[in-house]
Design a protein around this motif. Structure first.
Motif, mmCIF file in Angstrom:
data_model
loop_
_atom_site.group_PDB
_atom_site.id
_atom_site.type_symbol
_atom_site.label_atom_id
_atom_site.label_comp_id
_atom_site.label_asym_id
_atom_site.label_seq_id
_atom_site.Cartn_x
_atom_site.Cartn_y
_atom_site.Cartn_z
ATOM 1 N N LEU A 293 0.830 -1.199 0.000
ATOM 2 C CA LEU A 293 0.000 0.000 0.000
ATOM 3 C C LEU A 293 0.869 1.254 0.000
ATOM 4 O O LEU A 293 0.551 2.245 -0.667
ATOM 5 N N ILE A 294 1.972 1.220 0.759
ATOM 6 C CA ILE A 294 2.885 2.367 0.786
ATOM 7 C C ILE A 294 3.455 2.622 -0.606
ATOM 8 O O ILE A 294 3.597 3.773 -1.040
ATOM 9 N N SER A 295 3.757 1.542 -1.333
ATOM 10 C CA SER A 295 4.269 1.697 -2.694
ATOM 11 C C SER A 295 3.238 2.369 -3.591
ATOM 12 O O SER A 295 3.561 3.253 -4.377
ATOM 13 N N PHE A 296 1.978 1.968 -3.479
ATOM 14 C CA PHE A 296 0.925 2.548 -4.307
ATOM 15 C C PHE A 296 0.660 4.007 -3.944
ATOM 16 O O PHE A 296 0.156 4.773 -4.765
ATOM 17 N N LEU A 297 1.001 4.393 -2.694
ATOM 18 C CA LEU A 297 0.821 5.784 -2.282
ATOM 19 C C LEU A 297 1.939 6.681 -2.798
ATOM 20 O O LEU A 297 1.892 7.900 -2.601
ATOM 21 N N GLY A 298 2.955 6.104 -3.439
ATOM 22 C CA GLY A 298 4.009 6.911 -4.039
ATOM 23 C C GLY A 298 5.346 6.829 -3.340
ATOM 24 O O GLY A 298 6.333 7.369 -3.834
ATOM 25 N N TYR A 299 5.415 6.153 -2.206
ATOM 26 C CA TYR A 299 6.668 6.051 -1.460
ATOM 27 C C TYR A 299 7.353 4.727 -1.828
ATOM 28 O O TYR A 299 7.549 3.843 -0.983
#
Length: 717
Positions: A293-299
């Motif tokens: 989820l963190i990856s999908f948020l841009g991080y």
């Protein structure tokens, strides 16, 4: 003169030295075009933290010499610039620079053509695979260095994954030969993965163990992970999807971690054996999902770092769980512990290679594939060992069941001894009664068999007469045409023979005139037309005979006891063909078939129903006191909801209400003595009842009779 040459020579050396010194770089010497040169020295690095500098800006920046033979820059958000200078002492000018790190997102090569001007080549996952100049999972750049000259190169790299730069230089042939060896090694690894998947898939169908399904999924994503790291997934699985190529280096390891955890839970049965440690596995799965989820948020960079930490901690935790369960005496856990330990040992070698502690070569570059292949095979052995454990448990349970069965048999024998005396007394009385009943039953069966045989013989006699009559006409037609056909063929054969016996050395005109005279005498055109007519007649007779045989074959399935889908219209037609000889000249059959569906029934039995009803209709018309100029039997079929209806209607004498109430009773008949057994309609009623259908009779004296049969499309069992 010599002084001038000597001065010119020193001036030339000074110019070369000045040019060489102006590069300020340690030169990488390429002096053998038969081998691959590792680009492991003279590498200078610059970090572009702004990620926006162009080549014109970068050449002016200060670079630092890399002291590692294979640069390992870890995970960084900076744009990395590498500079190196190559001097070509071979005769080959067209060379290839390979960067064997397919996981890099974006890489560009800048070749200095003249001072201040560069030739640019841009590669990366953001492009479709077919846009690469060389069809290879690694990044391969064509470069041009003239013999006995040098050239400076700049490489820019941007990636959210681990940045490691194992670079080599050589001719296209040598580079592709080396990569072909890598393809063979990875092909062997991929073959092992496919074989393990198919083998365990086959075993899963046999043992019905869910662990195999999770293991198959685990193997799949382990193989995909290695294929992604080596660049083969981008080349073969999603070559036209840059998005998947960029994100697969994160998504595939994520799925591999999740499937590893799920497989571990099922394989080691952690929920039942170590419930507290089982919760820890679920926690790791949750953290994996959070990282996604963190990856999908841009991080993305932070997410990848988090995923690598989770992979490290998860591996240690899974080893700990396996060790705990192994101490409890679990053989599957021991296999898992050994397999995972070997794989982690290979991971350690891989990490040491990244930090240049272990030498980089073909073996260490594929150390993860080797480790995962060994791990997969050992886990397959572990699953096979579980089958042996299940078999042992089954044998033990069967032994216990057999022991209990023996004890029960002993109790039964003891009880039987006590009951035998009482049963014997009652048995003697029952035996006498049963003997009398059996004798009565035998007599009834003999009577029933004789009656049924009589009915069958009556039907068989009628059927045989009809078949003999129907087949006789077309057969006579065929045989009557054979003799004239033989004569015509002999005459044609005589003409052919005369042509064959022509003497080419004699007078051909006279011989041909004799042949023409013979052809006129036998009227050759008439012979040809007669042969055509005779063959047509023989064909018609054969077709009519085939139709009768086909109808007989369709009708004669009287002994079939299994139901099957049947076209009732065909059964009616077959029955009509076989009993057509019993029709008198003024009797006409009207057919109106509207049913289109197949009926699940015993075809032979239903055909017997049709024959009995139609022959009864023919008899009723023949027995009519006053006959019409034209008599009719009308046969209709139609579909109604989930049933098919068949109507057989005649213009016979009809029947009274009293007779209509008795027609289905055994032995009741209105025919003269010796013409029927009285079982025809009784058998009809029995057959329809067995098919869960019913029959309705509509009749009036002098107006004829109509039988309406109703059958379900699917006969209930």
């Amino acid at each position: 003169m010599y002084k001038k040459l000597f001065c010119f020579y020193f001036i030339l050396l000074g110019c070369v030295f000045t040019a060489y010194s102006s590069t300020k770089d340690t030169l990488l010497i390429f002096n053998n075009d038969k081998v691959i040169l590792r680009v492991d020295q003279g590498l200078y690095i610059f970090h572009d933290q702004t990620k926006s500098l162009k080549i014109d800006d970068v050449v002016k920046k200060k670079y630092h010499l890399l002291k590692k033979s294979i640069p390992n820059l870890g995970i960084t958000s900076d744009k990395i610039w590498i500079r190196f200078t190559v001097k070509n002492l071979t005769k080959s000018s067209q060379l290839m620079l390979e960067v064997a790190q397919p996981s890099i997102d974006s890489i560009s090569l800048f070749q200095e053509e003249t001072r201040g001007e560069f030739k640019e080549t841009h590669l990366g996952k953001y492009k479709k695979f077919k846009e690469r100049p060389i069809n290879d999972p690694a990044y391969i750049f064509p470069i041009d260095i003239q013999p006995n000259s040098f050239k400076t190169f700049y490489i820019s790299i941007s990636s959210t994954d681990q940045i490691q730069l194992p670079m080599t230089l050589g001719t296209l042939y040598n580079v592709l030969i080396t990569d072909n060896n890598k393809d063979i090694l990875f092909g062997i690894y991929a073959g092992i993965i496919v074989i393990m998947i198919l083998y365990n898939l086959f075993i899963s169908f046999t043992v019905k163990d869910s662990s195999y399904i999770y293991y198959i999924i685990y193997i799949l994503f382990v193989g995909l992970t290695q294929a992604t790291f080596q660049g083969y997934a981008f080349k073969y699985l999603w070559p036209n999807s840059p998005w998947m190529a960029i994100n697969s280096s994160f998504l595939i390891p994520f799925l591999s971690g999740i499937t590893t955890a799920e497989f571990l839970k099922r394989f080691l049965q952690t929920k039942n054996i170590t419930p507290n440690l089982h919760k820890g596995i679920n926690l790791f799965i949750l953290l994996y999902v959070i990282a996604l989820l963190i990856s999908f948020l841009g991080y993305r960079l932070f997410s990848i770092q988090m995923l690598q930490i989770l992979a490290l901690l998860g591996s240690i935790y899974f080893l700990y769980i396996a060790a705990v369960i192994t101490r409890m005496g679990s053989r599957p856990a021991l296999f898992f512990l050994i397999a995972y330990s070997i794989f982690l040992f290979c991971v350690v070698i891989f990490v040491l290679r990244n930090f240049n502690i272990v030498k980089y070569n073909l073996l260490t570059s594929y150390i993860l594939e080797i480790g995962s292949a060994i791990q997969i095979m050992l886990l397959s052995f572990a699953l096979a060992d579980k089958i042996n454990a299940y078999r042992k448990e089954k044998e033990e349970s069967q032994a216990n069941a057999f022991r209990i069965l023996i004890e029960n048999e002993k109790l039964v024998r003891e009880q039987n001894i006590m009951l035998e005396t009482k049963v014997k007394e009652r048995t003697e009385t029952l035996e006498q009664t049963n003997e009398n009943l059996n004798q009565v039953l035998i007599n009834l069966k003999e009577a029933q068999s004789q009656l049924v045989d009589a009915e069958k013989m009556a039907g068989l006699g009628q059927l045989t007469a009809g078949i003999a009559h129907e087949i006789n006409n077309p057969i006579n037609f065929v045989t009557s045409n054979i003799k004239p056909l033989e004569l015509d063929i002999n005459e044609l054969d005589e003409v052919i023979r005369m042509y064959e016996n022509l003497d080419l050395n004699a007078n051909l005109e006279e011989q041909l005139k004799d042949i023409d005279t013979f052809k006129k005498r036998i009227d050759i055109n008439f012979v040809r037309n007669e042969i055509t007519s005779l063959l047509s007649g023989i064909g018609d007779g054969a077709r009519r005979t085939a139709e009768i045989i086909r109808s007989l074959k369709n009708f004669s399935r009287l002994d079939e006891n299994d139901t099957k889908p049947v076209n009732l219209n065909e059964g009616l037609d077959s029955t009509l063909v076989l009993i057509k000889s019993s029709f008198h000249s003024n009797l006409e059959t009207i057919k109106d078939y509207k049913s289109t569906r197949l009926v699940e029934c015993m075809a032979g039995k239903i055909n017997q129903v049709f024959m009995n009803l139609i022959t009864n209709a023919v008899y009723a018309i023949k027995a009519k006191p006053v006959k019409n100029e034209k008599e009719f039997i009308t046969i209709k079929t139609w579909d109604e909801d989930e049933f098919v209806k068949i109507s057989i209607k005649d213009t016979g004498s009809g029947m009274s209400e009293e007779v209509k109430q008795k027609i289905f009773e055994p032995f009741f008949t209105t025919k003269d003595i010796g013409e029927g057994t009285g079982l025809g309609l009784s058998i009809v009623f029995s057959i329809i009842d067995k098919h869960k259908g019913h029959i309705e009779v509509l009749s009036e004296l002098g107006e004829g009779t109509e039988f309406i049969i109703t059958l379900p499309f699917n006969t209930p069992q």
